[in-house]
Design a protein around this motif. Sequence first.
Motif, mmCIF file in Angstrom:
data_model
loop_
_atom_site.group_PDB
_atom_site.id
_atom_site.type_symbol
_atom_site.label_atom_id
_atom_site.label_comp_id
_atom_site.label_asym_id
_atom_site.label_seq_id
_atom_site.Cartn_x
_atom_site.Cartn_y
_atom_site.Cartn_z
ATOM 1 N N MET A 155 0.832 -1.070 -0.105
ATOM 2 C CA MET A 155 0.126 0.094 0.168
ATOM 3 C C MET A 155 0.929 0.945 -0.038
ATOM 4 N N ASN A 156 0.659 2.446 -0.803
ATOM 5 C CA ASN A 156 1.169 3.514 -0.872
ATOM 6 C C ASN A 156 0.353 4.536 0.090
ATOM 7 N N THR A 157 1.124 5.781 0.300
ATOM 8 C CA THR A 157 0.414 6.614 1.027
ATOM 9 C C THR A 157 -1.016 7.029 0.452
ATOM 10 N N ALA A 158 -1.038 7.284 -0.824
ATOM 11 C CA ALA A 158 -2.266 7.873 -1.521
ATOM 12 C C ALA A 158 -3.222 6.507 -1.177
ATOM 13 N N SER B 297 3.750 7.850 7.409
ATOM 14 C CA SER B 297 3.300 7.234 8.429
ATOM 15 C C SER B 297 2.480 8.059 9.349
ATOM 16 N N ASN B 298 2.353 9.540 8.899
ATOM 17 C CA ASN B 298 1.526 10.344 9.610
ATOM 18 C C ASN B 298 0.220 10.696 9.143
ATOM 19 N N THR B 299 -0.017 9.856 7.928
ATOM 20 C CA THR B 299 -0.992 10.277 7.038
ATOM 21 C C THR B 299 -2.542 9.951 7.785
ATOM 22 N N SER B 300 -2.523 8.671 8.725
ATOM 23 C CA SER B 300 -3.727 8.842 9.189
ATOM 24 C C SER B 300 -4.154 9.794 10.486
ATOM 25 N N GLU B 301 -3.131 10.204 11.251
ATOM 26 C CA GLU B 301 -3.037 11.118 12.114
ATOM 27 C C GLU B 301 -3.706 12.469 11.608
ATOM 28 N N ILE B 302 -3.078 12.790 10.441
ATOM 29 C CA ILE B 302 -3.439 14.107 9.848
ATOM 30 C C ILE B 302 -4.793 14.084 9.130
ATOM 31 N N VAL B 303 -5.241 13.088 8.635
ATOM 32 C CA VAL B 303 -6.672 13.113 8.131
ATOM 33 C C VAL B 303 -7.621 12.980 9.288
ATOM 34 N N ARG B 304 -7.574 12.352 10.146
ATOM 35 C CA ARG B 304 -8.321 12.131 11.449
ATOM 36 C C ARG B 304 -8.369 13.671 12.175
ATOM 37 N N LYS B 305 -7.114 14.424 12.303
ATOM 38 C CA LYS B 305 -7.121 15.638 12.935
ATOM 39 C C LYS B 305 -7.922 16.630 11.822
ATOM 40 N N ALA B 306 -7.609 16.373 10.523
ATOM 41 C CA ALA B 306 -8.332 17.538 9.567
ATOM 42 C C ALA B 306 -10.028 17.319 9.718
ATOM 43 N N PHE B 307 -10.334 16.115 10.087
ATOM 44 C CA PHE B 307 -11.834 16.113 9.771
ATOM 45 C C PHE B 307 -12.579 16.494 11.198
ATOM 46 N N PRO C 82 2.590 15.740 -1.526
ATOM 47 C CA PRO C 82 3.685 15.809 -2.635
ATOM 48 C C PRO C 82 3.485 14.449 -3.256
ATOM 49 N N GLU C 83 3.927 14.578 -4.626
ATOM 50 C CA GLU C 83 3.779 13.398 -5.459
ATOM 51 C C GLU C 83 4.586 12.257 -5.104
ATOM 52 N N ASN C 84 5.901 12.665 -4.538
ATOM 53 C CA ASN C 84 6.563 11.653 -4.159
ATOM 54 C C ASN C 84 6.567 10.630 -2.876
ATOM 55 N N ILE C 85 5.684 11.635 -2.177
ATOM 56 C CA ILE C 85 5.213 11.109 -0.761
ATOM 57 C C ILE C 85 3.941 10.202 -0.982
ATOM 58 N N ALA C 86 3.031 10.689 -2.120
ATOM 59 C CA ALA C 86 2.016 9.948 -2.430
ATOM 60 C C ALA C 86 2.176 8.515 -2.913
ATOM 61 N N ALA C 87 3.503 8.365 -3.524
ATOM 62 C CA ALA C 87 3.913 6.951 -4.133
ATOM 63 C C ALA C 87 4.572 5.999 -3.302
#
Length: 545
Positions: free
Chosen positions: A1-4, A132-142, A158-163
């Motif tokens: 699984m990638n970040t996106a 690794s911070n994606t889940s926290e950022i999305v939860r905080k955003a909502f 950023p596109e390289n982070i997404a991949a």
Amino acid sequence: MNTAELLVRCLEAEGVEYIFGLPGEENLHVLEALQNSSIRFITTRHEQGAAFMADVYGRLTGRAGVCLSTLGPGATNLMTGVADANLDRAPLIAITGQVGTDRMHIESHQYLDLVAMFAPVTKWNAQIVRPSNTSEIVRKAFKIAQSEKPGAVHIDLPENIAAMPVDGKPLVCDNIEKSFASFRSIEKAAAAINDATNPLILVGNGAIRGNASEMLTKFATRLNIPVANTFMGKGVIAYPHPLALWAVGLQQRDYISCGFDQADLVIAIGYDLIEYSPKKWNPEGKIPVIHIGSTPAEVDSSYMPIAEVVGEISDSLQEILYRCDRDGKPDPQALSLRAEIRSDYAQYANDDGFPIKPQKLIYDLRQVMGADDIVISDVGAHKMWMARHYHCHRPNTCIISNGFAAMGIAIPGAIAAKLVHPDRKVVAVTGDGGFMMNCQELETALRVGTAFVTIIFNDGGYGLIEWKQENQFGHSSFIKFSNPDFVKFAESMGLKGYRVQSVAELIPTLKEALEQNVPAVIDCPVDYRENLRFTQKAGDLSCSI
């Protein structure tokens, strides 16, 4: 699984139904992740339209609408709708693609610091720089977007982070517990209401967001207190209610101004200063104010409450009601005021002037629309008339951009409204200026199967600016333009097009258009000479009724 892919899973966990946006090189991984998602991606024709759709979705549902753009011009196009959501207190998540982190330190094609750019128009924003911070950022955003006062949040990817590959899973959504006002503040508010001779309720959009309509109506009825609503508070008390004084918020004096002149106490419920500045109705700060809301009052020299009741609004109203023994009737002047307001509204019922007066157009629209049907008002001269004359039975049935007052919201907003409420009639009300700003989204409406009606108040100019110029300088300039043939324009897109050529045609045309299974456009010439007539009437207004 990638970040996106993890980002999309997090969005699914938040209950996201739609993402509105445009594809771009820097968001390709997100689009690919959406291929196998339960989320429906709505491809729009402009990023501004995407943001407006997310904006109105958030306002109607209370859940954050989501919009997506690429970097650079895609992100800058998104900003107007994001700012509108933030100032109109609609929960929204804006996601932007970005250049890779490996080229942010140098001059790079289409690179802008989007986190810095979005900071002034959002409640919070962040760039994902570690997968690794994606889940926290999305939860905080909502969590931030949907908490009071709701608004916009921005996530930059950023596109390289997404991949990049990542191990992770969505965080569990936490339920925010209701908060309740202190007994001391409730008792203080109740005592002030008991002592008042001529109190007036001013209700705003916060009461709608707090689902307080039923309790507010009970509160006003039991205590016999007249109610005025802001543009964004329409429908919180049904307009036929004998205590409803309808909308306040015009930049000129109106009948309701007399209600504030006579009040010895204003009870502001779910009211946000951005909806209608207190300097307009309490310029010297002499009228005592009670603030009832889910958040504390903003600081303003014209709005210094004698009591702040901060907590869940319905509960606060119920607790105050328990402690009130006021059983007097409204001041007779308040009842006379309502009679004057209703008389002014009803006088256009049989008006046969053509081009059609805005009051008549709105009167007839109200006759055709049901109690639960939805109108989305664009910004322009027609907005002032919609605010004054389109009255509501239910909350969230007249959506007006007022905090940011952004032209171009009506058509994208109507798409969102129809997606949220497919069984209701939806009408976008716009001027010819606002129509031409986002009319391309009618193709989006046709493609995604959202059949609604767009009414164009056609005067060949920027009518609201002309109104202001005439008031200030006695003449107008730089406001006239020509228009395409709107009927042919609609038909060229596979829509239904109509042109109203007499007052008698208006209601039959509206009814026919609302029965279509494709979007419909009604071109309606409007007589904006009424603008200056209203200005003159407002200037002559006396509160001796």
